[in-house]
Write an enzyme that holds these catalytic residues in place. Structure first.
Site, PDB file in Angstrom:
ATOM      1  N   GLY A 179      19.307  30.000 -35.845  1.00  0.00           N
ATOM      2  CA  GLY A 179      19.710  31.007 -36.954  1.00  0.00           C
ATOM      3  C   GLY A 179      18.751  30.845 -37.736  1.00  0.00           C
ATOM      4  N   TYR A 198      30.220  21.719 -23.211  1.00  0.00           N
ATOM      5  CA  TYR A 198      29.434  22.698 -23.821  1.00  0.00           C
ATOM      6  C   TYR A 198      28.844  23.927 -22.813  1.00  0.00           C
ATOM      7  CZ  TYR A 198      25.249  24.606 -26.269  1.00  0.00           C
ATOM      8  OH  TYR A 198      24.437  25.201 -27.067  1.00  0.00           O
ATOM      9  N   THR A 218      15.929  28.195 -22.783  1.00  0.00           N
ATOM     10  CA  THR A 218      15.730  26.480 -22.243  1.00  0.00           C
ATOM     11  C   THR A 218      15.925  25.729 -23.400  1.00  0.00           C
ATOM     12  OG1 THR A 218      14.165  25.470 -21.008  1.00  0.00           O
ATOM     13  CG2 THR A 218      13.364  26.851 -22.342  1.00  0.00           C
ATOM     14  N   LYS A 253      29.750  27.858 -23.071  1.00  0.00           N
ATOM     15  CA  LYS A 253      28.726  28.696 -22.961  1.00  0.00           C
ATOM     16  C   LYS A 253      28.902  29.792 -21.827  1.00  0.00           C
ATOM     17  CE  LYS A 253      26.780  27.834 -26.647  1.00  0.00           C
ATOM     18  NZ  LYS A 253      26.565  28.929 -27.829  1.00  0.00           N
ATOM     19  N   GLY A 281      21.137  26.960 -38.758  1.00  0.00           N
ATOM     20  CA  GLY A 281      20.742  26.086 -37.526  1.00  0.00           C
ATOM     21  C   GLY A 281      19.400  26.383 -36.976  1.00  0.00           C
ATOM     22  N   SER A 329      22.520  28.788 -23.305  1.00  0.00           N
ATOM     23  CA  SER A 329      21.790  27.615 -23.022  1.00  0.00           C
ATOM     24  C   SER A 329      21.637  27.453 -21.515  1.00  0.00           C
ATOM     25  CB  SER A 329      22.524  26.456 -23.586  1.00  0.00           C
ATOM     26  OG  SER A 329      21.848  24.942 -22.988  1.00  0.00           O
ATOM     27  N   SER A 330      20.525  26.819 -21.105  1.00  0.00           N
ATOM     28  CA  SER A 330      20.209  26.648 -19.892  1.00  0.00           C
ATOM     29  C   SER A 330      21.213  25.700 -19.199  1.00  0.00           C
ATOM     30  CB  SER A 330      18.759  26.355 -19.699  1.00  0.00           C
ATOM     31  OG  SER A 330      18.606  24.963 -20.149  1.00  0.00           O
ATOM     32  N   CYS A 331      21.973  24.784 -19.806  1.00  0.00           N
ATOM     33  CA  CYS A 331      22.829  23.997 -19.181  1.00  0.00           C
ATOM     34  C   CYS A 331      23.958  24.450 -18.557  1.00  0.00           C
ATOM     35  CB  CYS A 331      23.217  22.953 -20.083  1.00  0.00           C
ATOM     36  SG  CYS A 331      24.445  23.555 -21.249  1.00  0.00           S
ATOM     37  N   TRP A 333      15.006   7.160 -24.156  1.00  0.00           N
ATOM     38  CA  TRP A 333      16.069   6.865 -23.021  1.00  0.00           C
ATOM     39  C   TRP A 333      15.693   7.415 -21.685  1.00  0.00           C
ATOM     40  CZ3 TRP A 333      20.014  10.041 -26.496  1.00  0.00           C
ATOM     41  CH2 TRP A 333      19.992   9.391 -27.894  1.00  0.00           C
ATOM     42  N   HIS A 389      18.241  16.141 -30.022  1.00  0.00           N
ATOM     43  CA  HIS A 389      17.581  16.476 -28.687  1.00  0.00           C
ATOM     44  C   HIS A 389      16.524  15.586 -28.580  1.00  0.00           C
ATOM     45  CE1 HIS A 389      20.291  20.024 -28.847  1.00  0.00           C
ATOM     46  NE2 HIS A 389      20.243  19.942 -27.355  1.00  0.00           N
ATOM     47  N   LEU A 405      15.447  23.955 -26.626  1.00  0.00           N
ATOM     48  CA  LEU A 405      14.524  24.717 -27.781  1.00  0.00           C
ATOM     49  C   LEU A 405      13.951  23.394 -28.783  1.00  0.00           C
ATOM     50  CD1 LEU A 405      17.074  27.303 -28.832  1.00  0.00           C
ATOM     51  CD2 LEU A 405      14.597  27.626 -27.560  1.00  0.00           C
TER      52      LEU A 405
HETATM   53  O1  GFB Z   1      16.908  16.646 -25.300  1.00  0.00           O
HETATM   54  P1  GFB Z   1      17.931  16.140 -24.462  1.00  0.00           P
HETATM   55  O2  GFB Z   1      19.032  15.162 -25.333  1.00  0.00           O
HETATM   56  O3  GFB Z   1      18.819  17.223 -23.680  1.00  0.00           O
HETATM   57  O4  GFB Z   1      17.360  14.910 -23.342  1.00  0.00           O
HETATM   58  P2  GFB Z   1      19.117  17.676 -22.076  1.00  0.00           P
HETATM   59  C1  GFB Z   1      16.364  15.262 -22.424  1.00  0.00           C
HETATM   60  C2  GFB Z   1      16.018  14.251 -21.751  1.00  0.00           C
HETATM   61  O5  GFB Z   1      15.252  13.266 -22.623  1.00  0.00           O
HETATM   62  C3  GFB Z   1      16.869  13.014 -21.143  1.00  0.00           C
HETATM   63  C4  GFB Z   1      15.551  12.107 -22.635  1.00  0.00           C
HETATM   64  O6  GFB Z   1      16.836  12.953 -19.899  1.00  0.00           O
HETATM   65  C5  GFB Z   1      17.214  11.942 -22.222  1.00  0.00           C
HETATM   66  O7  GFB Z   1      17.510  10.821 -21.639  1.00  0.00           O
HETATM   67  N1  GFB Z   1      15.261  11.272 -23.831  1.00  0.00           N
HETATM   68  C6  GFB Z   1      14.581  10.253 -23.936  1.00  0.00           C
HETATM   69  C7  GFB Z   1      15.848  11.417 -25.013  1.00  0.00           C
HETATM   70  N2  GFB Z   1      14.537   9.791 -25.297  1.00  0.00           N
HETATM   71  C8  GFB Z   1      15.446  10.326 -26.171  1.00  0.00           C
HETATM   72  C9  GFB Z   1      16.030  10.513 -26.972  1.00  0.00           C
HETATM   73  O8  GFB Z   1      15.518   9.655 -27.897  1.00  0.00           O
HETATM   74  N3  GFB Z   1      17.057  11.129 -27.709  1.00  0.00           N
HETATM   75  C10 GFB Z   1      17.384  12.362 -26.759  1.00  0.00           C
HETATM   76  N4  GFB Z   1      18.459  13.021 -27.111  1.00  0.00           N
HETATM   77  N5  GFB Z   1      16.896  12.332 -25.492  1.00  0.00           N
HETATM   78  C11 GFB Z   1      21.017  18.632 -23.640  1.00  0.00           C
HETATM   79  C12 GFB Z   1      22.585  19.195 -23.491  1.00  0.00           C
HETATM   80  O9  GFB Z   1      20.519  17.949 -22.566  1.00  0.00           O
HETATM   81  O10 GFB Z   1      20.185  19.744 -23.808  1.00  0.00           O
HETATM   82  C13 GFB Z   1      22.936  20.161 -24.269  1.00  0.00           C
HETATM   83  O11 GFB Z   1      23.215  17.895 -23.470  1.00  0.00           O
HETATM   84  C14 GFB Z   1      21.896  21.264 -24.110  1.00  0.00           C
HETATM   85  O12 GFB Z   1      24.265  20.707 -23.576  1.00  0.00           O
HETATM   86  C15 GFB Z   1      20.761  20.988 -24.554  1.00  0.00           C
HETATM   87  O13 GFB Z   1      22.055  22.137 -23.227  1.00  0.00           O
HETATM   88  C16 GFB Z   1      19.579  22.284 -24.480  1.00  0.00           C
HETATM   89  O14 GFB Z   1      18.230  18.599 -21.631  1.00  0.00           O
HETATM   90  O15 GFB Z   1      19.425  16.316 -21.266  1.00  0.00           O
END
Ligand code: GFB
Length: 325
Positions: free
Chosen positions: A23, A143, A171, A147, A20, A114-116, A209, A186, A173
């Site tokens: 890892g 999740y 936080t 954690k 990952g 994770s910070s969540c 998004w 992410h 990554l």
């Molecule tokens: O990185 P992300 O999916 O994680 O999204 P979270 C962070 C922010 O970016 C959110 C926005 O407000 C999303 O709406 N965003 C904008 C996007 N465009 C995009 C896109 O194209 N893809 C994605 N993925 N986001 C996760 C948790 O939350 O963070 C997990 O669901 C974990 O549990 C991880 O803790 C570190 O910070 O919102």
């Protein structure tokens, strides 16, 4: 509480989840240490959700030091659409690995979270003590619960059995070997890919998004790996430790920075039908700072390096084949 420095010389180290993002960074970081052997097993070889398989593996390879980096992970969309799976898989992996470590009596275990884990409305920057003081962010509750359970199990095994386990809560990554699949990734890998593809297709707009207003703190995974080795060798407290960069940016600012790095100059279209998630997640890193550790890779530099990695692998790696239109 800081410990006398643990000597890594000749040690057998198991990195659970070595393929990952975290890892693989741990493998790179451990290559610079005098460890004896780094032990790995793929999920096809051993399913860590299975107690017996996990126990058999750990008894066979007898690690002295363990990093628990194996997890089902994903971005906001993957999390919110499979909460049961995220809770179950991560709960089972953590319980099985921690129990197996107790069973054979490992010298030390580092649990990665994770910070969540913190409440959605936690004070910012978020101190370690904010744990379990309020309701969680709904998009990643499954999740987060897993954690929290993992770090509590490590803590209670320390109290009841004297298992030398510590937990780190990084936080958000990013870095090489990340998941670049747009449905489950992410935000950093998603935007690197979207802007890269827009540049190749000479597209004028890209969808981002949410509203662009949430704030996130981004840490390069090589900094996290460094923090994990640092904590392994020097920290022995019961409290989990936050690991962050100390500063955050809005998603709009992040998107503008990534577009500039990729070299795409079209317009961002914010899709407010997609979730924002937590309004802000900035960690209070005072504990790690007091121990003597800090992040070193500035965001721009880390993003440039990650984009280079992505551009180099894009199209040449089956995980990174161009998105079908
Ligand atoms: O990185 P992300 O999916 O994680 O999204 P979270 C962070 C922010 O970016 C959110 C926005 O407000 C999303 O709406 N965003 C904008 C996007 N465009 C995009 C896109 O194209 N893809 C994605 N993925 N986001 C996760 C948790 O939350 O963070 C997990 O669901 C974990 O549990 C991880 O803790 C570190 O910070 O919102």
């Amino acid at each position: 509480m800081s410990a006398t420095r643990l000597d890594l010389s000749g040690k057998r180290v198991w990195v659970a989840g070595h393929r990952g993002l975290v890892g693989s960074a741990l493998l790179r970081r451990l290559a610079r240490e005098p460890v004896g052997e780094v032990l790995t097993a793929t999920s096809a070889q051993v399913d860590l959700r299975q107690q017996e398989a996990t126990q058999t593996l750990v008894q066979r390879v007898k690690p002295e030091l363990v990093f628990l980096a194996a997890a089902r992970v994903g971005g906001i969309n993957a999390n919110r659409s499979a909460q049961g799976e995220f809770l179950y898989d991560n709960l089972m992996i953590a319980a099985n690995v921690i129990e197996a470590c107790r069973n054979i009596g490992v010298e030390k275990l580092v649990v990665l979270g994770s910070s969540c884990i913190y409440p959605r409305e936690a004070p910012q920057p978020i101190p370690e003590q904010a744990l379990l003081t309020g309701p969680l962010e709904p998009t990643n509750e499954g999740y987060a619960i897993a954690k929290i359970a993992a770090l509590e199990l490590a803590k209670m095994y320390r109290r009841q059995y004297g298992l030398n386990a510590i937990s780190l809560m990084p936080t958000n990554l990013y870095g090489p070997e990340d998941n670049f699949d747009l449905a489950s990734s992410h935000v950093v890998p998603a935007l690197l890919r979207k802007f890269h593809e827009a540049k190749l297709a000479r597209a004028g707009t890209v969808e981002v998004w949410g509203t662009g207003t949430p704030r996130r703190e981004f840490l390069h995974v090589d900094d996290l790996a460094d923090a994990a080795v640092f904590a392994l060798t020097r920290y022995e407290g019961e409290s989990h430790l936050n690991v962050g960069a100390g500063t955050d940016v809005s998603i709009r600012e992040l998107a503008e920075l990534i577009a500039e790095i990729v070299g795409w100059d079209g317009s961002l279209v914010f899709d407010s039908k997609m979730p924002d998630g937590a309004p802000r997640k900035l960690l209070d890193v005072a504990m790690m700072t007091a121990l003597g550790w800090r992040a070193r890779i500035p965001l721009r530099e880390g993003l440039v390096q990650t984009y280079e990695w992505f551009a180099h692998h894009y199209g040449a790696d089956s995980r990174l084949e161009p998105t079908r239109r």
